[in-house]
Design a protein around this motif. Structure first.
Motif, mmCIF file in Angstrom:
data_model
loop_
_atom_site.group_PDB
_atom_site.id
_atom_site.type_symbol
_atom_site.label_atom_id
_atom_site.label_comp_id
_atom_site.label_asym_id
_atom_site.label_seq_id
_atom_site.Cartn_x
_atom_site.Cartn_y
_atom_site.Cartn_z
ATOM 1 N N ASP A 53 -64.395 -29.528 99.122
ATOM 2 C CA ASP A 53 -64.028 -30.326 100.593
ATOM 3 C C ASP A 53 -65.318 -30.751 100.886
ATOM 4 O O ASP A 53 -65.336 -31.654 101.803
ATOM 5 C CB ASP A 53 -63.481 -28.996 101.205
ATOM 6 N N ALA A 54 -66.325 -30.053 100.893
ATOM 7 C CA ALA A 54 -67.757 -30.446 101.823
ATOM 8 C C ALA A 54 -68.463 -31.424 100.951
ATOM 9 O O ALA A 54 -69.510 -32.303 101.655
ATOM 10 C CB ALA A 54 -68.706 -29.206 101.858
ATOM 11 N N HIS A 55 -68.208 -31.895 99.712
ATOM 12 C CA HIS A 55 -68.882 -32.691 98.984
ATOM 13 C C HIS A 55 -67.839 -33.747 98.098
ATOM 14 O O HIS A 55 -68.126 -33.709 96.893
ATOM 15 C CB HIS A 55 -69.682 -31.985 97.919
ATOM 16 N N PRO A 56 -66.959 -34.467 98.850
ATOM 17 C CA PRO A 56 -66.112 -35.301 97.990
ATOM 18 C C PRO A 56 -66.895 -36.366 97.184
ATOM 19 O O PRO A 56 -66.221 -36.943 96.383
ATOM 20 C CB PRO A 56 -65.538 -35.995 99.472
ATOM 21 N N GLU A 57 -68.096 -36.708 97.724
ATOM 22 C CA GLU A 57 -68.920 -37.767 96.834
ATOM 23 C C GLU A 57 -69.511 -36.861 95.420
ATOM 24 O O GLU A 57 -69.961 -37.623 94.567
ATOM 25 C CB GLU A 57 -70.230 -38.123 97.620
ATOM 26 N N ARG A 58 -69.546 -35.893 95.243
ATOM 27 C CA ARG A 58 -69.970 -35.066 94.336
ATOM 28 C C ARG A 58 -69.097 -33.893 93.749
ATOM 29 O O ARG A 58 -69.476 -32.566 93.905
ATOM 30 C CB ARG A 58 -71.510 -34.597 94.547
ATOM 31 N N PRO A 59 -67.980 -34.048 93.363
ATOM 32 C CA PRO A 59 -67.119 -32.944 93.302
ATOM 33 C C PRO A 59 -67.344 -32.354 91.890
ATOM 34 O O PRO A 59 -67.993 -32.875 90.990
ATOM 35 C CB PRO A 59 -65.884 -33.481 93.146
ATOM 36 N N THR A 80 -72.201 -15.703 96.546
ATOM 37 C CA THR A 80 -72.636 -15.731 95.168
ATOM 38 C C THR A 80 -72.077 -16.908 94.267
ATOM 39 O O THR A 80 -72.926 -17.544 93.916
ATOM 40 C CB THR A 80 -72.280 -14.368 94.575
ATOM 41 N N TYR A 81 -70.965 -17.152 94.538
ATOM 42 C CA TYR A 81 -70.074 -18.324 93.700
ATOM 43 C C TYR A 81 -70.468 -19.489 94.430
ATOM 44 O O TYR A 81 -70.856 -20.358 93.653
ATOM 45 C CB TYR A 81 -68.791 -17.937 93.765
ATOM 46 N N ALA A 82 -70.745 -19.560 95.776
ATOM 47 C CA ALA A 82 -71.278 -20.918 96.519
ATOM 48 C C ALA A 82 -72.562 -21.108 96.169
ATOM 49 O O ALA A 82 -72.684 -22.474 95.724
ATOM 50 C CB ALA A 82 -70.973 -20.504 98.184
ATOM 51 N N ARG A 83 -73.389 -20.342 95.939
ATOM 52 C CA ARG A 83 -74.757 -20.616 95.422
ATOM 53 C C ARG A 83 -74.834 -21.044 94.153
ATOM 54 O O ARG A 83 -75.521 -22.069 93.785
ATOM 55 C CB ARG A 83 -75.551 -19.174 95.834
ATOM 56 N N TRP A 84 -74.365 -20.584 93.102
ATOM 57 C CA TRP A 84 -73.957 -20.862 91.910
ATOM 58 C C TRP A 84 -73.397 -22.119 91.739
ATOM 59 O O TRP A 84 -74.025 -23.013 90.856
ATOM 60 C CB TRP A 84 -73.135 -19.767 90.917
ATOM 61 N N LEU A 85 -72.494 -22.578 92.382
ATOM 62 C CA LEU A 85 -71.926 -23.729 92.207
ATOM 63 C C LEU A 85 -72.563 -24.921 92.806
ATOM 64 O O LEU A 85 -72.827 -25.976 92.230
ATOM 65 C CB LEU A 85 -70.281 -23.941 93.077
ATOM 66 N N ARG A 86 -73.303 -24.392 93.984
ATOM 67 C CA ARG A 86 -74.226 -25.561 94.339
ATOM 68 C C ARG A 86 -75.320 -25.999 93.368
ATOM 69 O O ARG A 86 -75.810 -27.129 93.281
ATOM 70 C CB ARG A 86 -74.882 -25.119 95.719
ATOM 71 N N LEU A 87 -75.910 -24.933 92.981
ATOM 72 C CA LEU A 87 -77.119 -25.055 91.682
ATOM 73 C C LEU A 87 -76.494 -25.801 90.807
ATOM 74 O O LEU A 87 -77.103 -26.682 90.067
ATOM 75 C CB LEU A 87 -77.676 -23.876 91.246
ATOM 76 N N ILE A 88 -75.169 -25.709 90.060
ATOM 77 C CA ILE A 88 -74.708 -26.324 88.990
ATOM 78 C C ILE A 88 -74.455 -27.695 89.183
ATOM 79 O O ILE A 88 -74.754 -28.558 88.603
ATOM 80 C CB ILE A 88 -73.405 -25.580 88.405
ATOM 81 N N ALA A 89 -73.958 -28.117 90.414
ATOM 82 C CA ALA A 89 -73.739 -29.286 91.027
ATOM 83 C C ALA A 89 -75.035 -30.033 91.078
ATOM 84 O O ALA A 89 -75.421 -31.299 90.860
ATOM 85 C CB ALA A 89 -72.939 -29.329 92.346
ATOM 86 N N ALA A 143 -62.701 -14.976 95.564
ATOM 87 C CA ALA A 143 -63.845 -15.681 95.856
ATOM 88 C C ALA A 143 -64.453 -16.755 95.328
ATOM 89 O O ALA A 143 -64.841 -17.776 96.005
ATOM 90 C CB ALA A 143 -64.884 -14.503 96.066
ATOM 91 N N PHE A 144 -64.163 -16.749 93.993
ATOM 92 C CA PHE A 144 -64.617 -18.042 93.240
ATOM 93 C C PHE A 144 -63.860 -19.163 93.815
ATOM 94 O O PHE A 144 -64.494 -20.250 93.825
ATOM 95 C CB PHE A 144 -64.615 -17.617 91.897
ATOM 96 N N TYR A 145 -62.580 -19.064 93.745
ATOM 97 C CA TYR A 145 -61.536 -20.229 94.207
ATOM 98 C C TYR A 145 -61.760 -20.826 95.345
ATOM 99 O O TYR A 145 -61.963 -21.862 95.709
ATOM 100 C CB TYR A 145 -60.341 -19.916 93.820
ATOM 101 N N ARG A 146 -62.255 -19.708 96.566
ATOM 102 C CA ARG A 146 -62.387 -20.188 97.802
ATOM 103 C C ARG A 146 -63.704 -20.913 97.767
ATOM 104 O O ARG A 146 -63.948 -22.114 98.349
ATOM 105 C CB ARG A 146 -62.522 -18.902 98.729
ATOM 106 N N ALA A 147 -64.703 -20.610 96.948
ATOM 107 C CA ALA A 147 -66.074 -21.165 97.038
ATOM 108 C C ALA A 147 -65.816 -22.398 96.451
ATOM 109 O O ALA A 147 -66.457 -23.431 96.862
ATOM 110 C CB ALA A 147 -67.273 -20.238 96.393
ATOM 111 N N PHE A 148 -65.190 -22.743 95.371
ATOM 112 C CA PHE A 148 -64.964 -23.941 94.542
ATOM 113 C C PHE A 148 -64.272 -24.995 95.409
ATOM 114 O O PHE A 148 -64.705 -26.037 95.746
ATOM 115 C CB PHE A 148 -63.981 -23.693 93.332
ATOM 116 N N ARG A 149 -63.121 -24.506 96.148
ATOM 117 C CA ARG A 149 -62.478 -25.385 97.200
ATOM 118 C C ARG A 149 -63.406 -25.891 98.273
ATOM 119 O O ARG A 149 -63.397 -27.222 98.709
ATOM 120 C CB ARG A 149 -61.297 -24.575 97.799
ATOM 121 N N ALA A 150 -64.230 -24.898 98.600
ATOM 122 C CA ALA A 150 -65.299 -25.097 99.904
ATOM 123 C C ALA A 150 -66.194 -26.238 99.543
ATOM 124 O O ALA A 150 -66.519 -27.145 100.133
ATOM 125 C CB ALA A 150 -65.978 -23.908 100.487
#
Length: 815
Positions: free
Chosen positions: A231-237, A196-205, A221-228
């Motif tokens: 880590d996967a998008h260093p060009e768009r943190p 859930t948090y991963a999807r929200w963070l992706r949409l926000i980014a 879970a939020f902090y794991r998703a935020f870290r992930a």
């Protein structure tokens, strides 16, 4: 015989084949994991018979007993397994489970603690302790300290900067506030899953935001998703602005030892959480768990506290009136109010904790808002000032309900200075909306700017010259209901979703044009649990508001991600006719059919027949209400005066009449009643007297006026006449019909004056249809049965990104 018996007693027991018994135990566990409990028990029994002292077999049997619901039997087996051998982690963990189910909480905690002692990495035991609310003294992995202090961000002058390798680059905040309560959930019932948090963070980014703000600690879970994501998008943190939540202290004593100690514990928790080394036990109303994701390299800043109520600040200033200065390690106040000093002291404490524990630093601020800004507003008289002004002008004494003294107390970030030890800086943080307090729209100096809101921001910036100023909340909601009117049309509600998008863009541009350090838009989600002053008395029971979506409540409709009642195929004015035809038939007479349905937001009415509107005027009685459809430009919902919760002043009422309205003792002016019914007018902006004696008239809206059109063209459309299908389509918010909780069919029983509203559970709505055609020919239809809708404990809902999401995506992408 005696000798033979003695001889038998001296025969040694058969040799235990431990390896074979352990292999049988493993077969038992395989069966256990498959859910084949009888087979697992048989295997464990066989191993135990072969080797009675085999603790692994006793442990397996004990878990079987637990699975079968025999906690007492399991406890005996686990005790046998740990007797004489304290190194069996599984057995100590299981013993804790058995004791917990038997209600032996203290003994259970002791067993789980012992499991961690003999097996420090035993995650199940750690999770059990945290779920039990235990988080002190737990063995956690040692944290690696950095070789040198880490400062990922800083506030320099009037801007933020972030580390870019060995250099610093300017950073403008383009942020979104993240509340995480989904429909049906309390605000503390956070989604527990990473996805859930991963999807929200992706949409926000993907909206080109660069900051997410949270108000309190979220689940791991939020902090794991935020870290992930980072880590996967260093060009768009994404960067994080993290809050430290607080409720008000008793008697407004912010130095109350217990309250202050808990606030500081929460500060330490936040710091440890973002560094990925925190174990937080279960607490009512809070997230908890094991926090192992280190996100500290992308934490831009901390903002502590909440929108502090002025009455509380006033009381504390009086209580600690001699405290006017503070000298800390990182922040100091040479001269300020006791509240100024207290805020600086708490910020300093959090900075010191992170520096000492983690060799890290970042900017910090406390939450402020226009109600407590350090500016002077000539149109915003305090209550005492207004009383004196009213007496001088011959007006009735002032009665204020649900409004603070908005210019009586202040918090001033500019009295705080950083010390030489502070390497990350300090900034000012405001929640600033265009529609409240009234002085933003009434102070004449602000009207000389492009907008009153921009004028206010420029004034705020002038005061905070040389210091980064962040607007940490702003925006407008897409609610049907209006809670407060703004002179520039930036109202607290009453915007359809396209208008909301335009206004959010405009406010974002004005924050940028004012030269501020950035803005954080409110909010990511529509939040069903929230209330505002216009609707709160009609959202009863208050704890069930989360179960229905009140489109009349502005506070529930700020989200970029809209959370809507029903499924995506729900009826909408001018939408798919099939959705309206699918509603249940309540009456079928005189060539007219009435279909009725509902969801967690609306009551739906579909009138099918040869007659439309214009040549035929429709009047539909619904309980104490009358729905009048004269033509496409004249439609509204009326209410019987005795059932009107807004005993509102009519637009022509004198200022001296308004006090009666605000204390609910008004007598309805019968000259303004339409027949036996009254309009649903509500005053949103009260009559005001400025400090210079000027007066400002009351303003309000008729909540019952219905908007004609297609929902595809305006999300605020209330009704539509589908000529081709021969259907008049109407949707009425529950909040207009005095339904205080549709999920339990609770309605306003009566309006008591004075005093609180009374509610009751209804047996449904009864309808009366009246059609007045050419020549005043009248047709009357009375359905034989009422409409009774099903109650619910779990709402049906769906989501959709609003136009504001895409508008902000375009704007932020251009900067």
């Amino acid at each position: 015989m005696i000798g033979a018996v003695l001889l038998l007693l001296q025969i040694p027991p058969p040799q235990c084949d431990r390896a074979a018994a352990l292999a049988t135990v493993e077969l038992g566990w395989q069966a256990y994991r498959r859910g084949e409990i009888a087979q697992a028990e048989s295997r464990f029994d066989a191993a135990s018979a072969a080797c009675p002292a085999l603790r692994e077999a006793q442990t397996g049997l004990a878990f079987v007993f637990l699975r079968k619901g025999d906690a007492a039997g399991a406890e005996r087996r686990f005790e046998a397994a740990v007797r004489g051998d304290s190194g069996v982690g599984d057995a100590w963990y299981g013993l804790g489970l058995a004791r917990d189910r038997l209600g032996k909480r203290v003994a259970a905690v002791a067993a789980w603690r012992h499991a961690l002692t003999v097996a420090p990495g035993y995650r199940d035991a750690l999770d059990a302790l945290l779920a039990a609310g235990v988080d002190s003294g737990l063995p956690l992995p040692l944290a690696a300290r950095p070789a040198a202090p880490v400062v990922p961000a800083r506030a320099v002058g009037e801007r933020f900067e972030v580390r870019a390798g060995d250099a610093w680059r300017s950073f403008y905040v383009k942020g979104v506030n993240l509340g995480a309560a989904l429909p049906g959930k309390f605000p503390s019932e956070f989604p527990p899953d990473d996805s859930t948090y991963a999807r929200w963070l992706r949409l926000i980014a993907e909206a080109n935001a660069n900051v997410v703000r949270v108000y309190t600690i979220l689940p791991p879970a939020f902090y794991r998703a935020f870290r992930a994501w980072n880590d996967a998008h260093p060009e768009r943190p994404l960067w994080l602005v993290h809050g430290v939540w607080a409720e008000l202290p008793r008697r407004s004593d912010y130095d109350d030892p217990a309250w202050k100690a808990e606030f500081r514990r929460e500060m330490r928790r936040v710091v440890d959480v973002v560094h990925g080394r925190a174990a937080i036990g279960s607490r009512a109303g809070h997230a908890w768990g094991l926090y192992e994701a280190d996100v500290s390299d992308r934490v831009l800043a901390f903002i502590i506290g909440r929108e502090w109520e002025p009455f509380s600040i006033k009381a504390f200033n009086a209580l600690r009136h001699t405290r006017t200065a503070y000298t800390g390690r990182f922040l100091a106040v040479d001269r300020g109010t006791p509240a100024d000093v207290w805020m600086a002291e708490q910020c300093d404490y959090m900075l010191a904790y992170e520096w000492d524990a983690w060799d890290a630093a970042r900017p910090i601020a406390y939450t402020n808002w226009p109600t407590l800004d350090p500016l002077h507003h000539p149109t915003e008289a305090t209550q005492l000032e207004e009383q004196a002004l009213r007496k001088r002008l011959g007006l009735a004494p002032n009665v204020r309900l649900k409004e603070y003294d908005n210019d009586s107390e202040s918090l001033d970030a500019m009295v705080v200075r950083t010390t030489a030890a502070n390497v990350a800086g300090y900034f000012a943080s405001y929640h600033a909306y265009p529609y409240y307090p009234d002085f933003i729209g009434l102070d004449s100096a602000y009207g000389r700017a492009q907008s009153h809101y921009l004028g206010y921001l420029l004034d705020l910036k002038r005061h905070h010259a040389g210091r980064a100023l962040l607007i940490a909340e702003y925006g407008v909601p897409s609610s049907r209901g209006v809670a407060h009117l703004d002179v520039d049309g930036m109202h607290h509600g009453g915007h359809d979703e396209r208008a909301m998008a335009d206004r959010d863009v405009r406010l974002t541009r004005e924050i940028h044009d004012a030269g501020l350090a950035g803005g954080i838009l409110f909010a990511w989600l529509d939040e069903w649990f929230k209330h505002n002053w216009v609707t709160i008395d009609l959202e009863v029971p208050a704890e069930r508001t989360r179960l229905w979506h009140n489109v009349m409540d502005a506070e529930q409709n700020y989200g970029l991600l809209g959370l809507y009642a029903g499924d995506s195929a729900r009826p909408e004015p001018g939408g798919d006719p099939a959705a309206w035809h699918a509603l249940a038939t309540l009456a079928d007479s005189a060539g007219t059919r009435l279909r009725v349905g509902s969801d967690a937001s609306y009551l739906y009415l579909a009138l099918e027949g040869p007659r439309g509107v214009g040549s035929t005027r429709w009047s539909i009685g619904i309980g104490g209400f009358r729905l009048v459809l004269n033509d496409t430009s004249d439609a509204q919902l009326l209410v019987t005066p005795t059932y009107n919760p807004y005993l509102g002043p009519r637009p022509r009422m004198r200022p001296t009449d308004l006090d009666a309205f605000y204390n609910r003792r008004a007598t309805i002016d019968e000259r303004d009643v339409t027949g036996a019914f009254d309009s649903l007018f509500v005053a949103t902006n009260r009559f005001r007297v400025a400090r210079d004696g000027r007066t400002f008239a009351v303003r309000g809206v008729n909540r019952g006026r219905l908007r004609y059109g297609r929902a595809a063209e305006s999300t605020l459309a209330d009704w539509f006449w589908d000529r081709a299908a021969g259907v008049i389509e109407v949707r009425l918010p529950w909040g207009l019909l005095n339904v205080t909780d549709p999920s339990s069919r609770t309605v306003l029983a009566r309006v008591r004056d004075p005093g609180p509203f009374a509610t009751e559970v209804t047996d449904g709505f009864r309808f009366v249809l009246t059609a007045t055609g050419p020549g005043d020919a009248v047709t009357r239809i009375v359905p034989e049965r009422p409409y009774v809708w099903a109650t619910w404990e779990v709402p049906v809902w769906h989501e959709r990104l609003k136009p504001a999401y895409y508008a902000m995506q375009t704007l932020w992408g251009s900067w």
